[in-house]
Write a protein that holds these residues in place. Structure first.
Motif, PDB file in Angstrom:
ATOM      1  N   SER A 127      -6.103   7.946 -20.145  1.00  0.00           N
ATOM      2  CA  SER A 127      -4.735   8.246 -20.576  1.00  0.00           C
ATOM      3  C   SER A 127      -4.260   9.580 -20.016  1.00  0.00           C
ATOM      4  O   SER A 127      -3.053   9.875 -20.030  1.00  0.00           O
ATOM      5  CB  SER A 127      -4.667   8.278 -22.105  1.00  0.00           C
ATOM      6  OG  SER A 127      -5.497   9.294 -22.634  1.00  0.00           O
ATOM      7  N   GLU A 128      -5.186  10.394 -19.505  1.00  0.00           N
ATOM      8  CA  GLU A 128      -4.820  11.705 -18.959  1.00  0.00           C
ATOM      9  C   GLU A 128      -3.872  11.572 -17.767  1.00  0.00           C
ATOM     10  O   GLU A 128      -3.186  12.539 -17.414  1.00  0.00           O
ATOM     11  CB  GLU A 128      -6.074  12.474 -18.528  1.00  0.00           C
ATOM     12  CG  GLU A 128      -7.080  12.744 -19.639  1.00  0.00           C
ATOM     13  CD  GLU A 128      -6.638  13.834 -20.602  1.00  0.00           C
ATOM     14  OE1 GLU A 128      -5.576  14.430 -20.365  1.00  0.00           O
ATOM     15  OE2 GLU A 128      -7.356  14.079 -21.584  1.00  0.00           O
ATOM     16  N   THR A 132       1.456  15.257 -19.957  1.00  0.00           N
ATOM     17  CA  THR A 132       1.793  15.804 -21.267  1.00  0.00           C
ATOM     18  C   THR A 132       2.154  14.702 -22.254  1.00  0.00           C
ATOM     19  O   THR A 132       2.926  13.793 -21.940  1.00  0.00           O
ATOM     20  CB  THR A 132       2.967  16.787 -21.152  1.00  0.00           C
ATOM     21  OG1 THR A 132       2.635  17.794 -20.203  1.00  0.00           O
ATOM     22  CG2 THR A 132       3.255  17.443 -22.498  1.00  0.00           C
ATOM     23  N   ALA A 133       1.586  14.796 -23.455  1.00  0.00           N
ATOM     24  CA  ALA A 133       1.886  13.818 -24.493  1.00  0.00           C
ATOM     25  C   ALA A 133       3.285  14.055 -25.045  1.00  0.00           C
ATOM     26  O   ALA A 133       3.746  15.191 -25.161  1.00  0.00           O
ATOM     27  CB  ALA A 133       0.861  13.915 -25.618  1.00  0.00           C
ATOM     28  N   ARG A 221      -3.978  12.023 -34.314  1.00  0.00           N
ATOM     29  CA  ARG A 221      -4.814  11.458 -33.268  1.00  0.00           C
ATOM     30  C   ARG A 221      -4.745   9.938 -33.366  1.00  0.00           C
ATOM     31  O   ARG A 221      -4.482   9.377 -34.435  1.00  0.00           O
ATOM     32  CB  ARG A 221      -6.286  11.906 -33.422  1.00  0.00           C
ATOM     33  CG  ARG A 221      -6.500  13.410 -33.276  1.00  0.00           C
ATOM     34  CD  ARG A 221      -6.252  13.875 -31.859  1.00  0.00           C
ATOM     35  NE  ARG A 221      -6.543  15.284 -31.679  1.00  0.00           N
ATOM     36  CZ  ARG A 221      -5.647  16.250 -31.806  1.00  0.00           C
ATOM     37  NH1 ARG A 221      -4.395  15.957 -32.152  1.00  0.00           N
ATOM     38  NH2 ARG A 221      -5.976  17.514 -31.594  1.00  0.00           N
ATOM     39  N   SER A 222      -4.994   9.270 -32.259  1.00  0.00           N
ATOM     40  CA  SER A 222      -5.107   7.809 -32.225  1.00  0.00           C
ATOM     41  C   SER A 222      -6.539   7.473 -31.834  1.00  0.00           C
ATOM     42  O   SER A 222      -6.971   7.806 -30.728  1.00  0.00           O
ATOM     43  CB  SER A 222      -4.119   7.211 -31.212  1.00  0.00           C
ATOM     44  OG  SER A 222      -2.784   7.493 -31.579  1.00  0.00           O
ATOM     45  N   LEU A 223      -7.268   6.837 -32.728  1.00  0.00           N
ATOM     46  CA  LEU A 223      -8.700   6.616 -32.540  1.00  0.00           C
ATOM     47  C   LEU A 223      -9.007   5.135 -32.367  1.00  0.00           C
ATOM     48  O   LEU A 223      -8.663   4.314 -33.217  1.00  0.00           O
ATOM     49  CB  LEU A 223      -9.476   7.149 -33.751  1.00  0.00           C
ATOM     50  CG  LEU A 223      -9.266   8.614 -34.122  1.00  0.00           C
ATOM     51  CD1 LEU A 223     -10.029   8.952 -35.397  1.00  0.00           C
ATOM     52  CD2 LEU A 223      -9.699   9.524 -32.986  1.00  0.00           C
ATOM     53  N   CYS A 224      -9.666   4.792 -31.273  1.00  0.00           N
ATOM     54  CA  CYS A 224     -10.064   3.411 -31.009  1.00  0.00           C
ATOM     55  C   CYS A 224     -11.589   3.314 -31.064  1.00  0.00           C
ATOM     56  O   CYS A 224     -12.290   4.060 -30.361  1.00  0.00           O
ATOM     57  CB  CYS A 224      -9.560   2.970 -29.631  1.00  0.00           C
ATOM     58  SG  CYS A 224      -9.924   1.247 -29.204  1.00  0.00           S
ATOM     59  N   TYR A 225     -12.108   2.408 -31.886  1.00  0.00           N
ATOM     60  CA  TYR A 225     -13.554   2.251 -32.016  1.00  0.00           C
ATOM     61  C   TYR A 225     -14.128   1.660 -30.730  1.00  0.00           C
ATOM     62  O   TYR A 225     -13.512   0.814 -30.071  1.00  0.00           O
ATOM     63  CB  TYR A 225     -13.888   1.365 -33.209  1.00  0.00           C
ATOM     64  CG  TYR A 225     -15.353   1.315 -33.536  1.00  0.00           C
ATOM     65  CD1 TYR A 225     -16.036   2.463 -33.916  1.00  0.00           C
ATOM     66  CD2 TYR A 225     -16.071   0.122 -33.452  1.00  0.00           C
ATOM     67  CE1 TYR A 225     -17.387   2.436 -34.214  1.00  0.00           C
ATOM     68  CE2 TYR A 225     -17.421   0.083 -33.749  1.00  0.00           C
ATOM     69  CZ  TYR A 225     -18.078   1.248 -34.131  1.00  0.00           C
ATOM     70  OH  TYR A 225     -19.413   1.214 -34.418  1.00  0.00           O
ATOM     71  N   VAL A 226     -15.337   2.081 -30.384  1.00  0.00           N
ATOM     72  CA  VAL A 226     -15.903   1.752 -29.082  1.00  0.00           C
ATOM     73  C   VAL A 226     -16.047   0.255 -28.856  1.00  0.00           C
ATOM     74  O   VAL A 226     -15.838  -0.244 -27.738  1.00  0.00           O
ATOM     75  CB  VAL A 226     -17.262   2.479 -28.886  1.00  0.00           C
ATOM     76  CG1 VAL A 226     -18.295   2.011 -29.900  1.00  0.00           C
ATOM     77  CG2 VAL A 226     -17.765   2.328 -27.464  1.00  0.00           C
ATOM     78  N   ASP A 227     -16.404  -0.518 -29.875  1.00  0.00           N
ATOM     79  CA  ASP A 227     -16.544  -1.967 -29.701  1.00  0.00           C
ATOM     80  C   ASP A 227     -15.221  -2.602 -29.280  1.00  0.00           C
ATOM     81  O   ASP A 227     -15.193  -3.560 -28.496  1.00  0.00           O
ATOM     82  CB  ASP A 227     -17.043  -2.623 -30.991  1.00  0.00           C
ATOM     83  CG  ASP A 227     -18.505  -2.328 -31.269  1.00  0.00           C
ATOM     84  OD1 ASP A 227     -19.152  -1.676 -30.427  1.00  0.00           O
ATOM     85  OD2 ASP A 227     -18.999  -2.745 -32.333  1.00  0.00           O
ATOM     86  N   ALA A 280      -2.950  26.712 -27.870  1.00  0.00           N
ATOM     87  CA  ALA A 280      -2.310  25.498 -27.344  1.00  0.00           C
ATOM     88  C   ALA A 280      -2.945  24.292 -28.034  1.00  0.00           C
ATOM     89  O   ALA A 280      -3.956  23.768 -27.572  1.00  0.00           O
ATOM     90  CB  ALA A 280      -2.465  25.416 -25.836  1.00  0.00           C
ATOM     91  N   GLU A 281      -2.364  23.879 -29.131  1.00  0.00           N
ATOM     92  CA  GLU A 281      -2.897  22.746 -29.871  1.00  0.00           C
ATOM     93  C   GLU A 281      -2.659  21.451 -29.089  1.00  0.00           C
ATOM     94  O   GLU A 281      -1.563  21.215 -28.556  1.00  0.00           O
ATOM     95  CB  GLU A 281      -2.231  22.638 -31.251  1.00  0.00           C
ATOM     96  CG  GLU A 281      -2.628  21.415 -32.059  1.00  0.00           C
ATOM     97  CD  GLU A 281      -4.121  21.390 -32.383  1.00  0.00           C
ATOM     98  OE1 GLU A 281      -4.665  20.297 -32.562  1.00  0.00           O
ATOM     99  OE2 GLU A 281      -4.732  22.472 -32.450  1.00  0.00           O
ATOM    100  N   THR A 282      -3.685  20.622 -29.009  1.00  0.00           N
ATOM    101  CA  THR A 282      -3.583  19.367 -28.278  1.00  0.00           C
ATOM    102  C   THR A 282      -2.737  18.366 -29.047  1.00  0.00           C
ATOM    103  O   THR A 282      -2.918  18.166 -30.242  1.00  0.00           O
ATOM    104  CB  THR A 282      -4.979  18.766 -28.050  1.00  0.00           C
ATOM    105  OG1 THR A 282      -5.755  19.693 -27.309  1.00  0.00           O
ATOM    106  CG2 THR A 282      -4.886  17.457 -27.282  1.00  0.00           C
ATOM    107  N   HIS A 283      -1.790  17.759 -28.364  1.00  0.00           N
ATOM    108  CA  HIS A 283      -0.997  16.692 -28.956  1.00  0.00           C
ATOM    109  C   HIS A 283      -1.560  15.358 -28.481  1.00  0.00           C
ATOM    110  O   HIS A 283      -1.822  15.173 -27.298  1.00  0.00           O
ATOM    111  CB  HIS A 283       0.471  16.816 -28.551  1.00  0.00           C
ATOM    112  CG  HIS A 283       1.121  18.065 -29.084  1.00  0.00           C
ATOM    113  ND1 HIS A 283       1.548  18.189 -30.385  1.00  0.00           N
ATOM    114  CD2 HIS A 283       1.375  19.254 -28.484  1.00  0.00           C
ATOM    115  CE1 HIS A 283       2.064  19.388 -30.565  1.00  0.00           C
ATOM    116  NE2 HIS A 283       1.964  20.057 -29.427  1.00  0.00           N
ATOM    117  N   ALA A 284      -1.730  14.454 -29.403  1.00  0.00           N
ATOM    118  CA  ALA A 284      -2.400  13.192 -29.076  1.00  0.00           C
ATOM    119  C   ALA A 284      -1.510  12.293 -28.243  1.00  0.00           C
ATOM    120  O   ALA A 284      -0.303  12.214 -28.456  1.00  0.00           O
ATOM    121  CB  ALA A 284      -2.805  12.482 -30.360  1.00  0.00           C
TER     122      ALA A 284
END
Length: 323
Positions: A127-128, A132-133, A221-227, A280-284
């Motif tokens: 996604s990088e 910028t998000a 944050r947006s979190l996706c499980y590895v499976d 610089a806080e990271t924006h998801a």
């Protein structure tokens, strides 16, 4: 699982000793495929593959992908999954030249292997590449904007180059390629030194330290499980769509809510404290996964609660010795 000629399907996974790569190897083995993992263990870990040591359908090739690899992989190949790339800032900022070399020379060698064996090629991008998000979820037709001259430029541009190279092989050689843009993924075997907030929370819980939430904790944050991420890669490999396609979770959860979930799972002694946020806080980045749903019939199916519980249980158990 057999290919069209009646033979056992054979997948090559570069970077297969890494977090995502090792789970992909597991899934392919469970599906009845033969798997060859290529890794030089610069960022991958042998512990991630230890359970496959006596698996007859699994072959480990310890090799730098910047070197020629065609002779290391005997026989027909159905799919080449190219995951070999440093993903944690602690890795890709340490040696930006090596980061760009693996994205260029390493991707060339992986593409040449797929071309030589008439295999489908699946690039695990990131996604990088979107830069910028923003407030809106990223769509695959977003061109993105990155600064090649800032401190992270080597990583951003290396991944964009790998996508361009994959596309060039498709148009020039008619190679069957696909590009997956992977968003924030977590689960057992994840690196706890990758600089991400969830990794820090798990590391703190394991050591008995308070969970430190930066600022008010309202950032998301947006979190996706590895499976689920692995299922997305496999779905992309089995179709004809070239991508790019987003693989990630479209659901946002606040950093404070993540800390609360981890603390609840860890037990009554887990403490949450608020600390000054970094300059610089990271924006998801949040993906729009409409395309994956339409073309791959894919979407994440693991809830954050279930995924976090499984992840923390792994680290608290046998996995903690290898974290």
């Amino acid at each position: 699982m057999e290919n069209g000629s009646g033979e056992e399907r054979h997948s090559v996974v570069t970077g297969g000793a890494g977090f995502l790569g090792s789970h992909l190897c597991d899934a392919l083995i469970r599906a009845g495929q033969r798997v060859t993992c290529i890794d030089n263990f610069e960022t991958g870990r042998s512990a991630n593959l230890r359970h496959l040591r006596d698996e007859p359908r699994f072959t480990l090739v310890r090799r730098d992908l910047n070197d020629q690899i065609d002779g290391e992989v005997p026989g027909p190949v159905d799919v080449v999954f190219h995951l070999a790339a440093p993903a944690a800032p602690s890795d890709y900022l340490l040696d930006p030249v090596a980061t760009m070399r693996i994205a260029s020379v390493g991707t060339l060698n992986a593409l040449d292997l797929a071309r030589d064996r008439s295999a489908r090629f699946v690039l695990a991008s990131t996604s990088e590449v979107y830069g910028t998000a923003g407030d809106e979820p990223h769509r695959e037709d977003d061109t993105g904007q990155v600064n090649p001259a800032d401190g992270y430029g080597a990583y951003y541009e290396s991944r964009r180059f790998a996508e361009a190279l994959t596309t060039a092989y498709r148009s020039t050689y008619n190679l069957r390629t696909a590009i997956a843009r992977i968003f924030n993924t977590y689960g057992p075997r994840m690196r706890l030194d990758d600089g991400r907030v969830l990794s820090r929370f798990i590391r703190q819980v394991l050591s008995g330290a308070p969970l430190t939430v930066p600022g008010p904790g309202t950032q998301t944050r947006s979190l996706c499980y590895v499976d689920d991420a692995v299922a997305g890669l496999r779905a992309l490999s089995e179709g004809g769509y070239p991508g790019p396609v987003n693989i990630g979770s479209p659901d946002e959860i606040s950093v404070f809510a993540i800390a609360q979930e981890v603390a609840e799972i860890a037990g009554p002694n887990a403490e949450i404290v608020f600390v000054e946020p970094p300059p610089a806080e990271t924006h998801a980045r949040r993906p729009d996964i409409s395309l994956a749903g339409q073309l791959l019939d894919w979407q994440p199916r693991t809830t954050v609660q279930t995924g976090l519980a499984t992840t923390l249980a792994w680290f608290q158990g046998a996995g903690a010795r290898h974290a």
